[in-house]
Design a protein around this motif. Structure first.
Motif, PDB file in Angstrom:
ATOM      1  N   TYR A  47       0.809  -1.219   0.000  1.00 24.02           N
ATOM      2  CA  TYR A  47       0.000   0.000   0.000  1.00 24.02           C
ATOM      3  C   TYR A  47       0.841   1.267   0.000  1.00 24.02           C
ATOM      4  O   TYR A  47       0.313   2.374  -0.086  1.00 24.02           O
ATOM      5  CB  TYR A  47      -0.998   0.008   1.168  1.00 24.02           C
ATOM      6  N   ASP A  48       2.151   1.142   0.089  1.00 23.99           N
ATOM      7  CA  ASP A  48       3.063   2.288  -0.032  1.00 23.99           C
ATOM      8  C   ASP A  48       4.423   1.744  -0.420  1.00 23.99           C
ATOM      9  O   ASP A  48       4.821   0.667   0.046  1.00 23.99           O
ATOM     10  CB  ASP A  48       3.147   3.064   1.282  1.00 23.99           C
ATOM     11  N   ASP A  50       7.515   3.545  -0.363  1.00 21.97           N
ATOM     12  CA  ASP A  50       8.727   4.163   0.188  1.00 21.97           C
ATOM     13  C   ASP A  50       9.554   3.115   0.927  1.00 21.97           C
ATOM     14  O   ASP A  50       9.024   2.117   1.428  1.00 21.97           O
ATOM     15  CB  ASP A  50       8.363   5.310   1.130  1.00 21.97           C
ATOM     16  N   GLU A 313      -0.328   7.496  22.194  1.00 22.10           N
ATOM     17  CA  GLU A 313      -0.415   6.063  21.957  1.00 22.10           C
ATOM     18  C   GLU A 313      -0.034   5.255  23.188  1.00 22.10           C
ATOM     19  O   GLU A 313       0.189   4.045  23.096  1.00 22.10           O
ATOM     20  CB  GLU A 313       0.460   5.669  20.763  1.00 22.10           C
ATOM     21  N   GLN A 316      -1.644   1.729  24.004  1.00 20.31           N
ATOM     22  CA  GLN A 316      -1.773   0.717  22.949  1.00 20.31           C
ATOM     23  C   GLN A 316      -0.871  -0.488  23.241  1.00 20.31           C
ATOM     24  O   GLN A 316       0.122  -0.387  23.950  1.00 20.31           O
ATOM     25  CB  GLN A 316      -1.428   1.348  21.591  1.00 20.31           C
ATOM     26  N   PHE A 375      -6.475  -2.084  15.579  1.00 22.82           N
ATOM     27  CA  PHE A 375      -6.968  -0.794  15.085  1.00 22.82           C
ATOM     28  C   PHE A 375      -6.194  -0.325  13.866  1.00 22.82           C
ATOM     29  O   PHE A 375      -6.523   0.700  13.268  1.00 22.82           O
ATOM     30  CB  PHE A 375      -6.965   0.276  16.184  1.00 22.82           C
ATOM     31  N   LEU A 376      -5.159  -1.059  13.488  1.00 22.98           N
ATOM     32  CA  LEU A 376      -4.442  -0.811  12.229  1.00 22.98           C
ATOM     33  C   LEU A 376      -4.197  -2.188  11.624  1.00 22.98           C
ATOM     34  O   LEU A 376      -3.333  -2.931  12.091  1.00 22.98           O
ATOM     35  CB  LEU A 376      -3.092  -0.150  12.487  1.00 22.98           C
ATOM     36  N   LEU A 378      -2.592  -3.516   9.372  1.00 26.78           N
ATOM     37  CA  LEU A 378      -1.449  -3.735   8.483  1.00 26.78           C
ATOM     38  C   LEU A 378      -0.552  -4.845   9.013  1.00 26.78           C
ATOM     39  O   LEU A 378      -0.576  -5.202  10.180  1.00 26.78           O
ATOM     40  CB  LEU A 378      -0.651  -2.434   8.332  1.00 26.78           C
TER      41      LEU A 378
ATOM     42  N   CYS B 230       2.142   8.983  -1.196  1.00 22.74           N
ATOM     43  CA  CYS B 230       2.992   8.594  -0.060  1.00 22.74           C
ATOM     44  C   CYS B 230       2.195   8.919   1.202  1.00 22.74           C
ATOM     45  O   CYS B 230       1.120   9.519   1.128  1.00 22.74           O
ATOM     46  CB  CYS B 230       4.318   9.351  -0.084  1.00 22.74           C
ATOM     47  N   PHE B 231       2.726   8.511   2.376  1.00 21.43           N
ATOM     48  CA  PHE B 231       1.975   8.733   3.622  1.00 21.43           C
ATOM     49  C   PHE B 231       1.549  10.198   3.759  1.00 21.43           C
ATOM     50  O   PHE B 231       0.383  10.494   3.982  1.00 21.43           O
ATOM     51  CB  PHE B 231       2.805   8.307   4.826  1.00 21.43           C
ATOM     52  N   ARG B 234      -1.097  11.398   1.242  1.00 19.76           N
ATOM     53  CA  ARG B 234      -2.470  10.874   1.381  1.00 19.76           C
ATOM     54  C   ARG B 234      -3.141  11.329   2.680  1.00 19.76           C
ATOM     55  O   ARG B 234      -4.279  10.956   2.962  1.00 19.76           O
ATOM     56  CB  ARG B 234      -2.455   9.339   1.341  1.00 19.76           C
ATOM     57  N   ARG B 307      -6.114   3.618   2.902  1.00 19.55           N
ATOM     58  CA  ARG B 307      -5.029   2.702   3.282  1.00 19.55           C
ATOM     59  C   ARG B 307      -4.703   2.909   4.762  1.00 19.55           C
ATOM     60  O   ARG B 307      -5.156   3.876   5.371  1.00 19.55           O
ATOM     61  CB  ARG B 307      -3.804   2.984   2.408  1.00 19.55           C
ATOM     62  N   PRO B 308      -3.907   2.002   5.347  1.00 19.73           N
ATOM     63  CA  PRO B 308      -3.641   2.154   6.786  1.00 19.73           C
ATOM     64  C   PRO B 308      -2.930   3.489   7.063  1.00 19.73           C
ATOM     65  O   PRO B 308      -1.904   3.767   6.456  1.00 19.73           O
ATOM     66  CB  PRO B 308      -2.713   0.972   7.102  1.00 19.73           C
ATOM     67  N   PRO B 309      -3.490   4.310   7.938  1.00 19.99           N
ATOM     68  CA  PRO B 309      -2.840   5.585   8.253  1.00 19.99           C
ATOM     69  C   PRO B 309      -1.510   5.337   8.964  1.00 19.99           C
ATOM     70  O   PRO B 309      -1.315   4.316   9.624  1.00 19.99           O
ATOM     71  CB  PRO B 309      -3.822   6.284   9.193  1.00 19.99           C
ATOM     72  N   GLU B 310      -0.581   6.283   8.822  1.00 23.51           N
ATOM     73  CA  GLU B 310       0.725   6.152   9.464  1.00 23.51           C
ATOM     74  C   GLU B 310       0.617   6.420  10.963  1.00 23.51           C
ATOM     75  O   GLU B 310       1.351   5.848  11.750  1.00 23.51           O
ATOM     76  CB  GLU B 310       1.676   7.162   8.821  1.00 23.51           C
ATOM     77  N   LEU B 312      -0.475   6.477  14.726  1.00 20.50           N
ATOM     78  CA  LEU B 312      -1.121   5.526  15.636  1.00 20.50           C
ATOM     79  C   LEU B 312      -2.343   6.123  16.326  1.00 20.50           C
ATOM     80  O   LEU B 312      -3.221   5.400  16.777  1.00 20.50           O
ATOM     81  CB  LEU B 312      -0.115   5.039  16.678  1.00 20.50           C
ATOM     82  N   TRP B 314      -4.668   7.785  14.970  1.00 14.31           N
ATOM     83  CA  TRP B 314      -5.594   8.189  13.912  1.00 14.31           C
ATOM     84  C   TRP B 314      -7.059   8.119  14.320  1.00 14.31           C
ATOM     85  O   TRP B 314      -7.856   8.966  13.936  1.00 14.31           O
ATOM     86  CB  TRP B 314      -5.359   7.359  12.645  1.00 14.31           C
ATOM     87  N   ASP B 315      -7.435   7.127  15.139  1.00 10.04           N
ATOM     88  CA  ASP B 315      -8.874   6.930  15.391  1.00 10.04           C
ATOM     89  C   ASP B 315      -9.355   7.595  16.682  1.00 10.04           C
ATOM     90  O   ASP B 315     -10.506   7.416  17.082  1.00 10.04           O
ATOM     91  CB  ASP B 315      -9.238   5.437  15.366  1.00 10.04           C
TER      92      ASP B 315
END
Lengths: 409, 409
Positions: A47-48, A50, A313, A316, A375-376, A378, B230-231, B234, B307-310, B312, B314-315
């Motif tokens: 999905y990326d 880089d 975070e 987590q 929650f992610l 990936l 890229c992260f 997006r 796509r999965p956000p970079e 942590l 995010w939600d």
């Protein structure tokens, strides 16, 4: 749990060889541009594109280490070479300082501000040099290691934002990583430099950053090891502390005698055995402190004094924290036979294996909420690659296979 | 909800004057060393004494603005002066660049790497100069503003880690903040510079960063406004996008005629009214995109392509995101009378007032989990201070009090 060590050893090795490594073999190789994709979604789709030096280097290390220490599979050496060639071509600037990230083609995106890029590059090229018998890779590892030592007192260099002098802090992260790195590179370094580096790492980790009353490792301390009452000065990262302790157990097994007790406060252990006992004490108290009594799992960040942590975070539950704890606990049990190590191993094992693996698409999830929900979704990203999961599965299976059958909690 | 606008106006003003402002009056003043404590726990106890320039400046602005625009209470001016004096004495280096943070006594901790420290300092001294009739404060605001404009094309300067040339990006954050700042400082600036700055901000926010198909603001775009896969490229921060839109509504109301349509793609609106409609369109589509259909509330960060956000965090559901949405929605309704604005206002109002306020100890919590539970029980910290809550309560009560009684959803 209640499984026998030999069953567990097979369980860990099976996950390594039939689930995790195949996931990366299948999805991560960039055959067009070289190097590895690490941003893989739940199913393994990219999905990326880089390329982050930490993760490129760690995957080179992982496949080289599997080749060197587990089985001489030519396809593992090929995958390691695939990444090593890309890194060699694109990863560093003219001073052999390693960028933080590149684009898919290898053009540099983020400057060499982060000394851990260099640490993982040195680790990668050292292990790869052993696997491939590659003299240039060995020299690259050596040069990079000398760069790291030269930069160690001011690792951020011109990118440092701290005003000099107001609040000097020493950090756990670099001496902790060096404690592991110096053993990785021992074969290629001058023995005097190895001994001196180990000595310094032990002093910084086990004396400077360790609070001997609470038996907790602080991420940042004053230059004399005292605590500084600020966000950084109160920061505890249980996963870091626990990981550091298995690096120390590795050192103690091989280099305990090098530790100079005169350089420290409160007479630290002089020999390997006492050092291992102390490392296990720290693992125990860190787990007591960092375990979430309400929801299970180990917190990511905590404030030593129970004040609100700075990092959002903080609560987590991360894959690597739990995997590093499993390694530290099985090593701690193997070296000391302390019952509490085995009990904690069972607790963390049950928590982790229930929540992190993804039987449907392979590999482990990385990021759970406090309650233990993904929650992610990936499998790899900017920070998660082919490293913590396979390294821990491999180390655990290795240690477990050496244990007698009669372990019971 | 179903309350009448005049009842709501009283509700917001009551919270401002009898809950939130008293909390900061009572707990945040550092009478010993000057400036404000912003790290306040649930009850208002100080848990860290470092002083962050963003938050020091924002509190100076807040009390000055209340004094200038709501009521001439001498104690509000005293509190503003208390912070302005501390900032003037300790906050900037010899070039009038503003540090990021100071220790309690005012010694600089973190260098002036962050241009938003300068933005909030300029905002603070401008508003304070008006309140206190302080010429030196006015000059400080002017000098700082000129510094910002000089640095705007390379705001991070020597701290930038991006390798020049590989992937140039333009960001939403600075033009968005400038759009607000230039109106704050208009009284102290040359009118030609004001007009030019507004024109540039409108172009960068409403044309460069706005995706006109999705009607979403992107945090980073290529210099020609196209998307970069890229992260960063997006990244969507719904709270940012929505806050930017009420800044634009402010501009449109006063400066719409300055927007030059020739400088843009796809013929953007030429007049204030069309600009307001467009801003409201963006607020609507951002809420549609950023609203958590499962748990309610607005996400903190999202990936434009799912796509999965970079990030942590995010939600998580943050206080300021919901408050900025309330301001944008009530302004949008007031200016356009679009029914969907009022409906969204009711939805966000109900979500926020049920979860963020703390009737027991006052002020609002800042950080909720995706599910809406408080996971950091602080009232202030490194990023949350006396700013978003009171500013939004005040702006909402002001806008609500101008509405007729017959609003019904």
């Amino acid at each position: 749990m209640g499984a026998r060590p030999d069953e567990l050893a097979r369980h860990y090795q099976d996950a390594l060889l039939n689930d995790v490594i195949p996931f990366w073999e299948r999805h991560s190789i960039d055959r067009e541009c070289g190097g590895y994709f690490t941003c893989l979604d739940r199913r393994g789709n990219v999905y990326d594109t880089d390329k982050f030096i930490w993760l490129q280097a760690r995957q080179v290390w992982m496949f080289s280490a599997l080749y060197n220490r587990l089985e001489k599979r030519p396809e593992w050496l090929d995958i390691a070479r695939h990444g090593a060639d890309f890194l060699r071509r694109h990863g560093s600037d003219d001073d052999c300082s390693w960028y933080f990230s590149l684009d898919r083609q290898g053009n540099p995106l983020v400057e060499p501000y982060n000394i851990f890029s260099d640490c993982f590059a040195a680790m990668a090229f050292s292990q790869y040099a052993l696997a491939a018998g590659d003299e240039e890779a060995k020299r690259l590892a050596q040069t990079t290691f000398q760069n790291i030592l030269r930069r160690r007192d001011n690792p951020k260099g011109r990118y440092s934002k701290a005003v000099p002098g107001t609040r000097p802090l020493r950090s756990l992260a670099l001496p902790m990583i060096l404690a592991n790195l110096v053993l990785e590179l021992e074969w290629a370094l001058d023995p005097g430099q190895v001994a001196g580096t180990i000595d310094a790492c032990l002093r910084e980790v086990m004396t400077l950053c360790l609070d001997e009353e609470r038996m907790l490792l602080f991420e940042h301390v004053a230059p004399d090891g005292s605590h500084v009452d600020c966000f950084d000065g109160r920061l505890i990262c249980p996963g870091h502390g626990i990981e550091a302790m298995w690096f120390i157990m590795d050192l103690a097994g091989r280099r305990g005698e090098l530790f100079d007790p005169r350089a420290t406060k409160n007479s630290p252990p002089k020999d390997g055995e006492a050092l291992v006992e102390k490392a296990v004490d720290v693992v125990m108290s860190t787990l007591e402190f960092g375990w979430d009594k309400e929801c299970g799992g180990i917190f990511y960040f905590m404030d030593a004094d129970g004040r609100p942590p700075e990092k959002l975070e903080w609560d987590q539950k991360l894959w690597w924290v739990h995997l590093e704890a499993l390694v530290a606990l099985v090593m701690g049990y193997s070296l000391t036979r302390r019952q509490e190590c085995w009990e904690w191993f069972e607790t963390v094992h049950d928590y982790a294996w229930e929540r992190f693996p993804d039987p449907e698409y392979g590999e482990w999830f990385g990021y759970l909420s406090r309650e233990g929900n993904v929650f992610l979704p990936l499998k790899g990203g900017k920070w998660k690659g082919c490293f913590h999961v396979p390294r821990a599965l491999w180390r655990c299976s290795e240690e477990l296979s050496k244990l007698p059958d009669d372990v019971q909690s």
